[in-house]
Design an enzyme around this catalytic site. Structure first.
Site, mmCIF file in Angstrom:
data_model
loop_
_atom_site.group_PDB
_atom_site.id
_atom_site.type_symbol
_atom_site.label_atom_id
_atom_site.label_comp_id
_atom_site.label_asym_id
_atom_site.label_seq_id
_atom_site.Cartn_x
_atom_site.Cartn_y
_atom_site.Cartn_z
ATOM 1 N N HIS A 1 41.475 38.757 -0.590
ATOM 2 C CA HIS A 1 42.203 38.827 1.524
ATOM 3 C C HIS A 1 43.168 40.437 1.626
ATOM 4 O O HIS A 1 42.716 40.225 2.502
ATOM 5 C CB HIS A 1 43.536 37.425 1.144
ATOM 6 N N HIS B 1 51.026 46.544 0.386
ATOM 7 C CA HIS B 1 49.131 45.925 0.216
ATOM 8 C C HIS B 1 49.224 46.288 1.655
ATOM 9 O O HIS B 1 49.967 46.633 2.595
ATOM 10 C CB HIS B 1 49.453 44.471 0.437
ATOM 11 N N HIS C 1 47.471 46.085 5.586
ATOM 12 C CA HIS C 1 46.355 45.224 6.214
ATOM 13 C C HIS C 1 45.488 45.784 7.972
ATOM 14 O O HIS C 1 45.967 46.666 8.278
ATOM 15 C CB HIS C 1 47.458 44.262 7.567
ATOM 16 N N HIS D 1 52.561 46.838 4.194
ATOM 17 C CA HIS D 1 53.605 46.507 4.243
ATOM 18 C C HIS D 1 54.184 46.646 2.899
ATOM 19 O O HIS D 1 53.113 46.366 1.259
ATOM 20 C CB HIS D 1 53.306 45.033 4.029
ATOM 21 N N THR E 1 53.155 36.745 6.479
ATOM 22 C CA THR E 1 51.788 36.899 6.301
ATOM 23 C C THR E 1 51.397 36.135 7.143
ATOM 24 O O THR E 1 49.956 35.829 7.414
ATOM 25 C CB THR E 1 51.740 38.294 7.614
ATOM 26 N N THR E 2 51.008 35.697 5.365
ATOM 27 C CA THR E 2 50.358 34.831 4.914
ATOM 28 C C THR E 2 50.544 33.645 4.630
ATOM 29 O O THR E 2 51.976 33.570 3.893
ATOM 30 C CB THR E 2 49.106 36.028 3.644
#
Length: 319
Positions: free
Chosen positions: A144, A170, A172, A189, A258-259
């Protein structure tokens, strides 16, 4: 009951010795091989020598069980998606697992819109005191997203007197947070953790423009792990200062991951200055993850009654 921990079977292998009814020597005994994970029992009647039987048993186990494990890996499915309306999409995350309940019921969820109508200037927040250093790292395709995991000590940031140690970073795309309703092209992030296991995340926003120097160093490794979930590569010494930059103005609020599991109590710091990333770099990040994860941004969450602060330094004054 003697046993050995068998990598072949993925669990303990119990060996049960049963003497023959006539009480003869143990080479005429019955050996039972049983594995809780294989859920099967192999019964072997010892013949002339113990060695022959053990070799036969090892051969039988080696040729039967690995195929079952390969099939298990082939059937693996993603636990969640970013596709709206999908049964595993963001609106359903909180129902997929009991431990993910906060994704749907939490009142301090992230990301949010950083609306200046709700932002309060708080100069006492002070500059971000970060003490980063180069450390050994690995780049990981998590399916993801793409993550750089620091395997060594990459330093820390101090917030309210507490040190939060940098664990990973990571990306997004597009951004998860918005500013006055505007969504940018990418968000980085930088995930930190305190000694008490509390989380603090620094977010950086990007728009398409000049190449990002930090990502330029990652480009060869991104190609190596592209579209290969759980693939990771050592990248050597990585200096997180190249990702953080030197911008001073930032937003601060309390939110969540956020996950899934969307854990709350996360200190969020979003740097106001928008940086640039090239279209090529952005496409490289998107193409590296699974097709359904190319847009891996969680929808905006309700702000509710949370405070959103912004820090701006006094002109010509250094804290």
């Amino acid at each position: 009951m003697p046993f050995v921990n068998s990598k072949l079977l993925g669990g303990p292998l119990f060996i049960i010795l049963t003497p023959s009814a006539r009480g003869e020597r143990d080479e005429h005994a019955l050996f039972y091989f049983w594995s809780w994970k294989a859920e099967t029992t192999l019964k072997i009647n010892m013949g002339s020598t113990r060695l022959l039987v053990l070799l036969a048993a090892a051969l039988l186990l080696a040729t039967t069980f690995p195929a079952a494990r390969a099939q298990e890996e082939t059937d693996h499915e993603e636990e969640f998606t970013y596709i709206s309306g999908d049964e595993k999409g963001p609106e359903h995350w909180g129902k997929l697992k009991p431990e993910w309940a906060q994704c749907g019921a939490g009142e301090m969820q992230s990301p949010i819109d950083l609306s200046h109508e709700r932002v309060t200037l708080v100069r006492d927040l002070g500059y971000l005191d970060h003490f980063y250093r180069a450390a050994e790292a690995s780049i990981v395709n998590r399916g993801h997203d793409i993550m750089v995991r620091f395997d060594g000590d990459a330093g820390s940031v101090v917030i309210n007197g507490t040190a939060y140690y940098l664990r990973q970073l990571h990306w997004h795309s597009p951004t998860e947070h918005t500013v006055d309703g505007h969504r940018y092209d990418m968000e980085l992030h930088m995930v930190h953790e305190s000694a008490e296991k509390k989380a603090a995340v620094i977010g950086l926003l990007y728009e398409v423009g000049r190449p990002d120097r930090f990502l330029q160093k990652m480009e060869p490794y991104l190609k190596m792990i592209a579209d290969k979930e759980d693939r990771e590569e050592k990248v050597g010494m990585i200096d997180p200062r190249g990702a953080r930059g030197r911008a001073s103005v930032y937003y601060r609020y309390m939110g969540s991951l956020t996950t899934p599991p969307c854990t709350q109590g996360v200190i969020w710091t979003i740097v106001k200055r928008v940086r640039t990333v090239s279209r090529y770099q952005l496409d490289l990040l998107r193409e590296a993850v699974h097709d359904e994860m190319e847009n891996n941004a969680r929808p905006l969450q309700a702000v509710n009654n949370r405070d959103i602060s912004i820090f701006r330094p006094y002109p010509h004054k250094r804290y």
